[in-house]
Design an enzyme around this catalytic site. Structure first.
Site, PDB file in Angstrom:
ATOM      1  N   GLY A 269     -69.781 116.189  -4.346  1.00 17.85           N
ATOM      2  CA  GLY A 269     -70.782 115.366  -5.011  1.00 17.85           C
ATOM      3  C   GLY A 269     -71.645 114.657  -3.979  1.00 17.85           C
ATOM      4  O   GLY A 269     -72.750 115.098  -3.647  1.00 17.85           O
ATOM      5  N   CYS A 345     -78.395  86.936 -11.339  1.00 11.84           N
ATOM      6  CA  CYS A 345     -77.853  85.586 -11.224  1.00 11.84           C
ATOM      7  C   CYS A 345     -76.366  85.654 -10.919  1.00 11.84           C
ATOM      8  O   CYS A 345     -75.546  85.136 -11.686  1.00 11.84           O
ATOM      9  CB  CYS A 345     -78.100  84.814 -12.509  1.00 11.84           C
ATOM     10  SG  CYS A 345     -79.842  84.800 -12.911  1.00 11.84           S
ATOM     11  N   TYR A 374     -74.098 108.284  -6.096  1.00 10.60           N
ATOM     12  CA  TYR A 374     -73.382 107.086  -6.565  1.00 10.60           C
ATOM     13  C   TYR A 374     -74.241 105.825  -6.412  1.00 10.60           C
ATOM     14  O   TYR A 374     -73.753 104.766  -6.033  1.00 10.60           O
ATOM     15  CB  TYR A 374     -72.033 106.936  -5.839  1.00 10.60           C
ATOM     16  CG  TYR A 374     -71.146 108.149  -5.998  1.00 10.60           C
ATOM     17  CD1 TYR A 374     -70.613 108.463  -7.243  1.00 10.60           C
ATOM     18  CD2 TYR A 374     -70.869 108.990  -4.928  1.00 10.60           C
ATOM     19  CE1 TYR A 374     -69.816 109.591  -7.407  1.00 10.60           C
ATOM     20  CE2 TYR A 374     -70.074 110.123  -5.091  1.00 10.60           C
ATOM     21  CZ  TYR A 374     -69.549 110.412  -6.330  1.00 10.60           C
ATOM     22  OH  TYR A 374     -68.767 111.525  -6.498  1.00 10.60           O
TER      23      TYR A 374
HETATM   24  C1  LIG Z   1     -65.806 112.644  -8.020  1.00 11.42           C
HETATM   25  C2  LIG Z   1     -65.152 113.950  -7.959  1.00 11.42           C
HETATM   26  C3  LIG Z   1     -65.615 114.941  -7.088  1.00 11.42           C
HETATM   27  C4  LIG Z   1     -66.740 114.716  -6.126  1.00 11.42           C
HETATM   28  O1  LIG Z   1     -66.342 113.825  -5.145  1.00 11.42           O
HETATM   29  P1  LIG Z   1     -67.278 113.530  -3.885  1.00 11.42           P
HETATM   30  O2  LIG Z   1     -66.473 112.564  -3.106  1.00 11.42           O
HETATM   31  O3  LIG Z   1     -68.543 112.952  -4.403  1.00 11.42           O
HETATM   32  O4  LIG Z   1     -67.496 114.813  -3.181  1.00 11.42           O
HETATM   33  C5  LIG Z   1     -65.001 116.170  -7.120  1.00 11.42           C
HETATM   34  N1  LIG Z   1     -63.965 116.424  -7.972  1.00 11.42           N
HETATM   35  C6  LIG Z   1     -63.492 115.481  -8.805  1.00 11.42           C
HETATM   36  C7  LIG Z   1     -62.377 115.819  -9.700  1.00 11.42           C
HETATM   37  C8  LIG Z   1     -64.049 114.220  -8.830  1.00 11.42           C
HETATM   38  O5  LIG Z   1     -63.556 113.300  -9.646  1.00 11.42           O
END
Ligand SMILES: *Cc1c(COP(=O)(O)O)cnc(C)c1O
Length: 395
Positions: A269, A345, A374
Site C-alpha cells: 500500500g 481546537c 494513509y
Molecule cells: C494494510 C495492509 C496492507 C498494506 O500495508 P502497507 O504497509 O501499506 O504496505 C497489506 N495487507 C494487509 C492485509 C493490510 O491490512
C-alpha cells in the site's frame, strides 16, 4: 515536484482564498509503480492494497499497471469495480459480515483471506447456498520472531489472522468443508519495513513455514501471500527502501526455495502511493505562545492525520509566495524552530514540531511531501466542519 510547485504558484496568483489541497503527480505514480511491477521476479504477483489511498483517479491509474487490488471491505470492493469490471481482487480484513462475503462473491473476488474459524464456517455455508466453491487463503498470525518494523500485525497478540498455534485445527477444518478451497496462506505481518535484505529473509521464512504445513497436512498449495509492509523513510527522504537490492536478492532466493506451482503475492500500500502525493497548506498566522513559535495553516490533521498517528514531524518544504493583499506589514520569522499546526481546537492538531526553516511568512505555502498514503484516507474529515481540501490529480 516541479509541476506541483508551478500549479500552486499559479493558483496563488489567481485566487485570494488560502490554498489547501492534496496534489498528486500522476506521472510519478505510474512510473514508480510500473517500475516495481516490471522488476518483480518470476512466480510473483504485485497487488496494490487500496486502503493506503483509494481515491478513484488513483485506482483508475493503477488498474492497468498492477496485477490486482487488495481490499478490506465491501466498500473497497465497489470502488475497485467502479474503475474496472474484471481486475483481480483479493479480500482480507478482520470481521467480514455475511453481506460483505456475499458481495465479494457477487463481484467476482478472486481470493478471500479468511481470518478466523468462524469466518471459515460462515463462508463455506454462504458458498454452499450459492452452490459455489471459493478459493481461500488462511491468514495466520505468526509466532515470530520477525524482522523489526514500525507496526507489527503479527508475532504478538492482535485482532488479525488465526493464531499459529491453531493452524492445524484451521487446516483440518478447511479440508473438510466442501465449499472453500484452501489455496495457501496469507502472512502479512508487519508494516513500514525499511530493510530490503530483511524483507527477503521474511519471505524466505514464510516459504519455509508453508512448505512445512504443506508436508505435514498433505496440501497442494498455489499461493503464498507475503503481504505488504514495504516502508517509507519519513525521517530521511533520501534514504529509502532499497528496491534494487530487494528484487536482486528475491529472485535467486525464490529460485532456490519456492516449490513448483507456487506463486507469491505482494500487496503493498504505502510504498506505492506515498511519494506521489503532496499536502499543500497556506500559512494563515504566525505567533509566539509561551516561548514557542506556531505556524497555523489552512487545514490540519482532519485532512492529514498521518503525522499525529505516527507521532512524527512530517517532512515539508516552504514555497514562498509573493502575494500579500493587506495594507499592513507581513509577519515573518527567520531561522527559529517552528511548530506547524492546523485549524482544529485541539492541541493534538500538530503536523510538525520544532522544525527550523530559514524563512517563513504568513501567506507562504507549506508543502508536505510523501503525503500520498494513509493521509486523506485515514483522516476524520468533518471534525470541526472546516472545508475539505481540493484533490488535484496532475498529469
Ligand atoms: C494494510 C495492509 C496492507 C498494506 O500495508 P502497507 O504497509 O501499506 O504496505 C497489506 N495487507 C494487509 C492485509 C493490510 O491490512
Amino acid at each position: 515536484m516541479k509541476k506541483i510547485v508551478e500549479y500552486i504558484n499559479t493558483a496563488k496568483q489567481e485566487s485570494d482564498k488560502p490554498f489547501c489541497a492534496f496534489l498528486y503527480d500522476m506521472e510519478h505514480l505510474c512510473t514508480h509503480v510500473q517500475a516495481r511491477v516490471q522488476s518483480m521476479p518470476a512466480n510473483t504477483r504485485y497487488f496494490y492494497a487500496i486502503k493506503a489511498n483509494s481515491e478513484l483517479p488513483i485506482l483508475a491509474a493503477l488498474a492497468p499497471i498492477v496485477d490486482g487490488f487488495e481490499v478490506a471491505s465491501i466498500g473497497e470492493v465497489r470502488k475497485v469495480r467502479s474503475v474496472s469490471p474484471d481486475i483481480p481482487i483479493i479480500f482480507g480484513g478482520p470481521g467480514k459480515s455475511d453481506e460483505e462475503l456475499i458481495g465479494a462473491l457477487e463481484h467476482h473476488v478472486s481470493l478471500i483471506h479468511v481470518e478466523s474459524l468462524h469466518e471459515l464456517r460462515r463462508l463455506n455455508e454462504l458458498c454452499g447456498k450459492r452452490n459455489t466453491v471459493m478459493p481461500i487463503l488462511l491468514r495466520v498470525n505468526l509466532r515470530g520472531p520477525l524482522p523489526t518494523a514500525t507496526l507489527a500485525m503479527g508475532g504478538r497478540p492482535t485482532q488479525f489472522g488465526i493464531d499459529e498455534g491453531q493452524i492445524a485445527e484451521a487446516i483440518q477444518l478447511a479440508k473438510t468443508l466442501p465449499h472453500v478451497k484452501l489455496e495457501g496462506f496469507h502472512l502479512h505481518s508487519l508494516s513500514n519495513n525499511l530493510h530490503a535484505a530483511e524483507h527477503v529473509k521474511l519471505v524466505q521464512y514464510y516459504i519455509q513455514l508453508i512448505k512445512g504445513w504443506a508436508a505435514e497436512f498433505e496440501l497442494t498449495l498455489s499461493t503464498l501471500n507475503a503481504g505488504g509492509g514495504i516502508g517509507v523513510n519519513y525521517a530521511d527522504l533520501n534514504d529509502q527502501f532499497d528496491w534494487e537490492l530487494f528484487v536482486s536478492e528475491l529472485g535467486p532466493m525464490l529460485e532456490a526455495e519456492l516449490p513448483e506451482g507456487l506463486t507469491v503475492l505482494f500487496e503493498c500500500g504505502r510504498y506505492n502511493t506515498a511519494s506521489c502525493g503532496y499536502y499543500a497548506v497556506e500559512v494563515l498566522d504566525i505567533k509566539e505562545n509561551h516561548g514557542k513559535t506556531y505556524a497555523i495553516v489552512r487545514g490540519g490533521t482532519q485532512h492529514f492525520r498521518l503525522p499525529v498517528s505516527w507521532q512524527h514531524s512530517h517532512p515539508f518544504v516552504v514555497l514562498p509566495s509573493e502575494r500579500w493583499d493587506y495594507a499592513f506589514e507581513r509577519k515573518e520569522v527567520n531561522n527559529i524552530p517552528l511548530t506547524v499546526v492546523g485549524q482544529l481546537c485541539t492541541p493534538k492538531d500538530v503536523l510538525a514540531s520544532d522544525i527550523t526553516v530559514p524563512h517563513l511568512r504568513i501567506g507562504d505555502v507549506i508543502l508536505f511531501l510523501y503525503a500520498g498514503a494513509y493521509g486523506w484516507s485515514i483522516s476524520h474529515h468533518d471534525f470541526l466542519s472546516h472545508p475539505h481540501p481540493d484533490h488535484l490529480y496532475l498529469e
